[in-house]
Design a protein around this motif. Sequence first.
Motif, short mmCIF file in Angstrom:
data_model
loop_
_atom_site.label_atom_id
_atom_site.label_comp_id
_atom_site.label_asym_id
_atom_site.label_seq_id
_atom_site.Cartn_x
_atom_site.Cartn_y
_atom_site.Cartn_z
N VAL A 174 -14.50 -29.16 1.22
CA VAL A 174 -15.07 -28.90 2.54
C VAL A 174 -13.97 -28.98 3.59
O VAL A 174 -13.30 -30.00 3.71
N LYS A 175 -13.77 -27.91 4.35
CA LYS A 175 -12.75 -27.88 5.39
C LYS A 175 -13.42 -27.75 6.75
O LYS A 175 -14.26 -26.87 6.95
N ALA A 176 -13.06 -28.62 7.66
CA ALA A 176 -13.64 -28.58 9.00
C ALA A 176 -12.88 -27.58 9.86
O ALA A 176 -11.70 -27.29 9.64
N TYR A 177 -13.57 -27.05 10.86
CA TYR A 177 -12.92 -26.16 11.82
C TYR A 177 -11.98 -26.98 12.71
O TYR A 177 -12.24 -28.14 13.02
N THR A 178 -10.90 -26.35 13.14
CA THR A 178 -10.02 -27.01 14.10
C THR A 178 -10.69 -26.92 15.47
O THR A 178 -11.65 -26.17 15.68
N LEU A 179 -10.17 -27.68 16.44
CA LEU A 179 -10.74 -27.64 17.79
C LEU A 179 -10.62 -26.25 18.39
O LEU A 179 -11.51 -25.78 19.10
N GLU A 180 -9.49 -25.60 18.11
CA GLU A 180 -9.29 -24.25 18.63
C GLU A 180 -10.31 -23.28 18.03
O GLU A 180 -10.88 -22.44 18.73
N GLN A 181 -10.54 -23.40 16.72
CA GLN A 181 -11.52 -22.55 16.06
C GLN A 181 -12.93 -22.81 16.60
O GLN A 181 -13.71 -21.88 16.81
N ARG A 182 -13.23 -24.09 16.82
CA ARG A 182 -14.54 -24.45 17.38
C ARG A 182 -14.76 -23.77 18.72
O ARG A 182 -15.81 -23.15 18.96
N ASP A 183 -13.76 -23.87 19.60
CA ASP A 183 -13.89 -23.29 20.94
C ASP A 183 -14.01 -21.77 20.89
O ASP A 183 -14.75 -21.16 21.68
N LEU A 184 -13.28 -21.14 19.97
CA LEU A 184 -13.36 -19.69 19.83
C LEU A 184 -14.75 -19.25 19.38
O LEU A 184 -15.30 -18.25 19.87
N ILE A 185 -15.34 -20.02 18.46
CA ILE A 185 -16.68 -19.70 17.96
C ILE A 185 -17.71 -19.84 19.07
O ILE A 185 -18.57 -18.97 19.26
N ILE A 186 -17.63 -20.93 19.81
CA ILE A 186 -18.57 -21.16 20.90
C ILE A 186 -18.45 -20.06 21.96
O ILE A 186 -19.45 -19.50 22.43
N THR A 187 -17.21 -19.73 22.31
CA THR A 187 -16.99 -18.67 23.31
C THR A 187 -17.52 -17.33 22.83
O THR A 187 -18.11 -16.56 23.61
N ALA A 188 -17.34 -17.05 21.55
CA ALA A 188 -17.82 -15.78 20.99
C ALA A 188 -19.33 -15.68 21.09
O ALA A 188 -19.88 -14.62 21.42
N PHE A 189 -20.03 -16.78 20.85
CA PHE A 189 -21.48 -16.77 20.95
C PHE A 189 -21.92 -16.64 22.41
O PHE A 189 -22.86 -15.91 22.73
N GLU A 190 -21.24 -17.38 23.29
CA GLU A 190 -21.62 -17.34 24.71
C GLU A 190 -21.47 -15.94 25.31
O GLU A 190 -22.26 -15.54 26.18
N SER A 191 -20.49 -15.20 24.85
CA SER A 191 -20.21 -13.89 25.43
C SER A 191 -20.84 -12.74 24.66
O SER A 191 -20.71 -11.58 25.06
N HIS A 192 -21.52 -13.05 23.56
CA HIS A 192 -22.09 -11.98 22.75
C HIS A 192 -23.32 -11.40 23.43
O HIS A 192 -24.19 -12.12 23.93
N ALA A 193 -23.41 -10.08 23.46
CA ALA A 193 -24.50 -9.40 24.16
C ALA A 193 -25.85 -9.63 23.50
O ALA A 193 -26.88 -9.63 24.17
N LYS A 194 -25.85 -9.84 22.19
CA LYS A 194 -27.12 -9.94 21.46
C LYS A 194 -27.46 -11.37 21.04
O LYS A 194 -28.63 -11.77 21.06
N PHE A 195 -26.44 -12.17 20.67
CA PHE A 195 -26.71 -13.48 20.10
C PHE A 195 -26.29 -14.65 21.00
O PHE A 195 -26.10 -15.76 20.53
N SER A 196 -26.15 -14.39 22.29
CA SER A 196 -25.70 -15.46 23.20
C SER A 196 -26.69 -16.62 23.27
O SER A 196 -26.31 -17.76 23.56
N TYR A 197 -27.97 -16.33 23.00
CA TYR A 197 -28.97 -17.40 23.09
C TYR A 197 -28.79 -18.46 22.00
O TYR A 197 -29.40 -19.52 22.04
N TYR A 198 -27.93 -18.17 20.99
CA TYR A 198 -27.63 -19.16 19.96
C TYR A 198 -26.55 -20.16 20.40
O TYR A 198 -26.30 -21.14 19.71
N SER A 199 -25.91 -19.89 21.52
CA SER A 199 -24.75 -20.70 21.92
C SER A 199 -25.10 -22.18 22.09
O SER A 199 -24.31 -23.06 21.73
N SER A 200 -26.26 -22.47 22.65
CA SER A 200 -26.67 -23.87 22.84
C SER A 200 -26.81 -24.59 21.50
O SER A 200 -26.41 -25.74 21.34
#
Length: 252
Positions: free
Chosen positions: A181-207
């Motif tokens: 099991v490999k955990a995401y790095t902090l940078e990867q975490r932030d990139l994933i969160i940002t990607a969800f927040e800015s996604h036109a269709k799946f932004s509601y998953y960001s929370s």
Amino acid sequence: MAVTVDPKTQKLNIRFRVNGYKKQFYLASGLNNLVKNRIIVESRWEEIQRDIALGRFDSTLKSYKFGNYQNAVVQTEKLSLDNLWDKFLTFQAQHLERSTLESDYKQITKIIVELSSQLFEDAPTIRDWLLAKYSYHTTHKALAAFSRCCKWGIDSRLIDFNPFEKIQIPSPKNSSIENEVKAYTLEQRDLIITAFESHAKFSYYSSLIKFLFWTGCRLGEAFALTWGDISRQCTRISITKAYSTSGCYEVQ
């Protein structure tokens, strides 16, 4: 109580109670209080405990008597793999969390239902059928589970041999890598969160994504949360259950 020593004769005895019976059970061994004899008596007590757990306790104690002890072994041909697996799961359910049963045994149960044969003498055929239908990793996992089940069956005197012991296949070469099991790095975490927040269709998953990252909560645990799990001050969340395809169940 269990194994005791008669103060007068210094003989080993077994005293115990069983739920559903008012009386106390007493079994005399006739054996002196010696180390080797105590091993024999304790072994008999373990067999009685197994029978109690499996619901086949002989309240007459005739089958447990010392010197004339005959605990009949169910012949393999009278018990199929699916029958033994059901008994194995019933026993495991007494000391394992339901979440563990779901994650470790649910897939194996489905495989057993689909098997081309349930007969123990067809173990090699079952192995070949698994290899033809499932991945190598799944086949290895299933055969190992069948073998554990049969070992338990032998200990419980339900069968007299383990047909899957000698037909195990080598462990998958990449099993240790696959299970790592490999955990995401902090940078990867932030990139994933940002990607969800800015996604036109799946932004509601960001929370939800933020909640999972910031709490370490599992998906099943998050989906089972209700307002009743949150403190009045909204400062604490109690994670006491998880959600599976079969519904919510307690894990703590």
